[in-house]
Design an enzyme around this catalytic site. Structure first.
Site, PDB file in Angstrom:
ATOM      1  N   SER A 126       0.441  -1.620   0.482  1.00  0.00           N
ATOM      2  CA  SER A 126       0.228  -0.139   0.174  1.00  0.00           C
ATOM      3  C   SER A 126       1.206   1.184   0.160  1.00  0.00           C
ATOM      4  O   SER A 126       1.822   1.305   0.980  1.00  0.00           O
ATOM      5  CB  SER A 126      -1.096  -0.032   0.818  1.00  0.00           C
ATOM      6  OG  SER A 126      -1.719   1.208   1.633  1.00  0.00           O
TER       7      SER A 126
ATOM      8  N   TYR B  77      -2.223   5.599  -3.988  1.00  0.00           N
ATOM      9  CA  TYR B  77      -3.670   6.550  -3.987  1.00  0.00           C
ATOM     10  C   TYR B  77      -2.657   7.545  -4.807  1.00  0.00           C
ATOM     11  O   TYR B  77      -1.767   8.154  -4.586  1.00  0.00           O
ATOM     12  CB  TYR B  77      -4.001   6.750  -2.548  1.00  0.00           C
ATOM     13  CG  TYR B  77      -4.580   5.550  -1.088  1.00  0.00           C
ATOM     14  CD1 TYR B  77      -5.477   5.227  -2.060  1.00  0.00           C
ATOM     15  CD2 TYR B  77      -3.604   5.177  -0.831  1.00  0.00           C
ATOM     16  CE1 TYR B  77      -6.620   4.543  -1.782  1.00  0.00           C
ATOM     17  CE2 TYR B  77      -4.868   4.040   0.306  1.00  0.00           C
ATOM     18  CZ  TYR B  77      -5.888   3.995  -0.013  1.00  0.00           C
ATOM     19  OH  TYR B  77      -6.708   2.868   0.242  1.00  0.00           O
TER      20      TYR B  77
ATOM     21  N   THR C  41      -5.920   2.191  -6.479  1.00  0.00           N
ATOM     22  CA  THR C  41      -7.637   1.854  -5.979  1.00  0.00           C
ATOM     23  C   THR C  41      -8.328   3.696  -6.438  1.00  0.00           C
ATOM     24  O   THR C  41      -7.431   4.528  -5.689  1.00  0.00           O
ATOM     25  CB  THR C  41      -6.976   2.109  -4.838  1.00  0.00           C
ATOM     26  OG1 THR C  41      -6.550   1.161  -4.353  1.00  0.00           O
ATOM     27  CG2 THR C  41      -8.359   2.197  -3.928  1.00  0.00           C
TER      28      THR C  41
ATOM     29  N   LYS D 108      -8.354  -0.978  -9.070  1.00  0.00           N
ATOM     30  CA  LYS D 108      -8.410  -1.698  -7.780  1.00  0.00           C
ATOM     31  C   LYS D 108     -10.558  -0.534  -7.357  1.00  0.00           C
ATOM     32  O   LYS D 108     -10.001   0.607  -7.310  1.00  0.00           O
ATOM     33  CB  LYS D 108      -8.527  -1.827  -6.671  1.00  0.00           C
ATOM     34  CG  LYS D 108      -8.549  -2.411  -5.741  1.00  0.00           C
ATOM     35  CD  LYS D 108      -7.994  -2.758  -4.233  1.00  0.00           C
ATOM     36  CE  LYS D 108      -7.711  -2.645  -3.483  1.00  0.00           C
ATOM     37  NZ  LYS D 108      -8.700  -2.704  -2.125  1.00  0.00           N
TER      38      LYS D 108
ATOM     39  N   HIS E 251     -13.820  -2.056  -1.063  1.00  0.00           N
ATOM     40  CA  HIS E 251     -12.456  -1.774   0.259  1.00  0.00           C
ATOM     41  C   HIS E 251     -12.970  -2.532   1.052  1.00  0.00           C
ATOM     42  O   HIS E 251     -12.604  -2.368   2.220  1.00  0.00           O
ATOM     43  CB  HIS E 251     -12.444  -0.702  -0.036  1.00  0.00           C
ATOM     44  CG  HIS E 251     -11.213   0.389   0.297  1.00  0.00           C
ATOM     45  ND1 HIS E 251     -10.554   1.215  -0.407  1.00  0.00           N
ATOM     46  CD2 HIS E 251     -10.728   0.195   1.750  1.00  0.00           C
ATOM     47  CE1 HIS E 251      -8.858   1.500   0.272  1.00  0.00           C
ATOM     48  NE2 HIS E 251      -9.196   1.448   1.547  1.00  0.00           N
TER      49      HIS E 251
HETATM   50  C1  FNR Z   1      -7.429  -2.230   3.724  1.00  0.00           C
HETATM   51  N1  FNR Z   1      -7.925  -1.362   1.917  1.00  0.00           N
HETATM   52  C2  FNR Z   1      -6.999  -1.366   1.364  1.00  0.00           C
HETATM   53  N2  FNR Z   1      -6.898  -0.851   0.308  1.00  0.00           N
HETATM   54  C3  FNR Z   1      -5.855   0.193  -1.016  1.00  0.00           C
HETATM   55  O1  FNR Z   1      -5.927  -0.311  -2.028  1.00  0.00           O
HETATM   56  N3  FNR Z   1      -5.288   0.649  -0.006  1.00  0.00           N
HETATM   57  C4  FNR Z   1      -4.835   0.428   1.512  1.00  0.00           C
HETATM   58  O2  FNR Z   1      -3.805   1.627   1.959  1.00  0.00           O
HETATM   59  C5  FNR Z   1      -5.446  -0.286   1.775  1.00  0.00           C
HETATM   60  N4  FNR Z   1      -5.927  -0.106   3.404  1.00  0.00           N
HETATM   61  C6  FNR Z   1      -6.351  -0.597   4.333  1.00  0.00           C
HETATM   62  C7  FNR Z   1      -6.408  -1.241   5.261  1.00  0.00           C
HETATM   63  C8  FNR Z   1      -7.135  -2.161   6.434  1.00  0.00           C
HETATM   64  C9  FNR Z   1      -6.921  -2.954   7.567  1.00  0.00           C
HETATM   65  C10 FNR Z   1      -8.071  -3.025   5.485  1.00  0.00           C
HETATM   66  C11 FNR Z   1      -8.725  -3.962   6.058  1.00  0.00           C
HETATM   67  C12 FNR Z   1      -8.587  -2.816   4.272  1.00  0.00           C
HETATM   68  C13 FNR Z   1      -8.963  -2.908   1.281  1.00  0.00           C
HETATM   69  C14 FNR Z   1      -8.090  -3.997   0.821  1.00  0.00           C
HETATM   70  O3  FNR Z   1      -6.925  -3.673  -0.199  1.00  0.00           O
HETATM   71  C15 FNR Z   1      -9.096  -4.440   0.353  1.00  0.00           C
HETATM   72  O4  FNR Z   1      -9.657  -4.186  -0.646  1.00  0.00           O
HETATM   73  C16 FNR Z   1     -10.056  -5.866   1.532  1.00  0.00           C
HETATM   74  O5  FNR Z   1      -8.958  -5.862   2.763  1.00  0.00           O
HETATM   75  C17 FNR Z   1     -10.745  -6.899   1.284  1.00  0.00           C
HETATM   76  O6  FNR Z   1     -11.492  -7.209   2.409  1.00  0.00           O
HETATM   77  P1  FNR Z   1     -11.262  -8.491   2.928  1.00  0.00           P
HETATM   78  O7  FNR Z   1     -10.524  -9.506   2.626  1.00  0.00           O
HETATM   79  O8  FNR Z   1     -10.392  -7.594   3.977  1.00  0.00           O
HETATM   80  O9  FNR Z   1     -12.667  -8.258   3.979  1.00  0.00           O
END
Ligand code: FNR
Length: 383
Positions: free
Chosen positions: A107, A130, A156, A252, A276
């Site tokens: 990330s 981002y 994203t 994404k 997300h």
């Molecule tokens: C995320 N997600 C996320 N996505 C992204 O593009 N950049 C990021 O920095 C983050 N940070 C982030 C932090 C935390 C704590 C979570 C739980 C999620 C979203 C992540 O990439 C993904 O889309 C989801 O986590 C998918 O869902 P599940 O598998 O957690 O249910």
């Protein structure tokens, strides 16, 4: 050490070992958490079709993503602050993924930097971007990802404005975290977790701190980041980033067939159907429910992956049956990381692969790449 047989075991251990504010940061969704909940409950509504008397020799969970063979249809999703869940968490997760033979995505909001991970990961990883208002930062970080030989850019699109999670506000989850009395008392009950983790220079967002003028510590970073998510991100900007990067591009956060068509027209190599993990638009449909409409719209133009709600190999099977070429997991690997470090990420991957293999076999399928709609029964009101 308890016997770990499923992702929920890792989650319980993670909960026991991690300060509440970091557990809640991971295990929460925005506002009422309806979308967060439905991401998992909708998977449970899809049922698997048991088949018998099939040849089950020569089974394989392998598939390809972006033309590369991987061990199973699962990549590690970008998760901000992963290094806050376990020291050097991004490096541990990248190493576990590389050893297992699945992609790891770093990330923008990671604790370890692109360069830290590149120095320790035996294979190239993917970088998630981002888009920030500061174009110099965006230009520079794309070049840093290129220099580190990142093999895909994951852009994203669903976080140009931050969803609100009540728990984070109530827990005082800021950078640096607020050391209120309840937080300190809670941390003191987590022997595996050291307060020092909050204070060492390694506990900072190293992709950003030190790379942006005027951002030298966590307090500067919070101020900068809060102002930086770019509400002007449009398809023109996506095209510019595509041209600047020039390599494999994954978009994404697609949750609508019209947006999926735009994403395909932009020339994305792949897209991730995702809400997300229920952290952004509360009230949006679960990703698994939306997936078939997006595959129908663009599945012959780009690879379509999905995430949000995957907690087992059965869920991976269902996602592929509903049309995804592969999946991402977020929380499922974070539970493992917070519970047991690198070994916990490996455990999460092992658990999911075994579940996928056994469930495929009981559905009468030899290879993950052959999974189709034949393997599932979908409720009538689902699409
Ligand atoms: C995320 N997600 C996320 N996505 C992204 O593009 N950049 C990021 O920095 C983050 N940070 C982030 C932090 C935390 C704590 C979570 C739980 C999620 C979203 C992540 O990439 C993904 O889309 C989801 O986590 C998918 O869902 P599940 O598998 O957690 O249910």
């Amino acid at each position: 050490m308890p016997v770990i047989t499923c992702i929920d075991d890792l989650k319980q251990l993670y909960k026991k070992r991690t300060p509440k504010m970091f557990y809640d940061y991971c295990e929460s969704g925005s506002y009422t958490e309806q979308t967060f909940r439905e991401n998992t409950t909708d998977f449970a509504k899809i049922r698997l079709r048991q088949r018998v008397a099939r040849d089950l020799t020569g089974r394989s969970t392998a598939v390809s993503m972006l033309g590369n063979q991987i061990t199973m249809p699962v990549a590690l999703a970008p998760v901000g602050s992963t290094g806050m869940q376990s020291p050097d968490g991004e490096i541990k997760a990248a190493r576990a993924a590389a050893a297992f033979g699945v992609p790891f995505t770093l990330s923008t909001m990671s604790i370890c930097s692109i360069e830290d991970v590149a120095a320790h990961s035996p294979t190239p990883f993917w970088f998630q971007l981002y888009v920030m208002k500061d174009e110099d930062f965006v230009d520079a970080i794309i070049e840093r990802a290129r220099a580190a030989k990142c093999s895909a850019l994951v852009l994203t699109l669903d976080l140009q404005i931050l969803g609100q999670r009540h728990k984070d506000l109530k827990n005082g989850l800021t950078s640096p975290p607020k050391l209120t009395l309840p937080n300190m008392i809670n941390m003191a009950t987590k022997p595996q977790w050291s307060m020092g983790m909050l204070q060492t220079p390694r506990r900072t967002f190293r992709n950003i701190v030190g790379h942006v003028k005027g951002v030298t510590d966590l307090a500067d970073l919070t101020k900068w980041a809060n102002e930086q998510f770019d509400p002007m991100l449009d398809w023109g900007k996506v095209r510019r980033i595509r041209d600047q990067w020039g390599g494999k591009l994954i978009l994404k956060g697609i949750l609508d067939a019209d947006d999926a068509r735009m994403a395909a027209d932009v020339g994305a190599d792949a897209m991730v159907v995702s809400n997300h993990g229920g952290r952004q638009l509360d009230g949006a449909l679960s990703a698994i429910r939306v997936l078939p409409s997006i595959v129908k719209a663009v599945g012959d133009q780009t690879e379509v992956y999905m995430d949000s709600g995957i907690r087992s190999g059965q869920d991976v099977l269902k996602a592929l049956a509903m049309g995804a070429k592969s999946t991402f997991i977020g929380r499922s690997f974070i539970y493992g990381l917070g519970a047991m470090g690198q070994a916990g990420v490996t455990k999460a991957l092992e658990v999911i692969q075994k579940e996928l293999d056994i469930s495929m076999a009981l559905c009468g399928v030899q290879k993950a790449a052959q999974i189709s709609r034949e393997q599932v029964l979908v409720p009538k009101d689902f699409e």
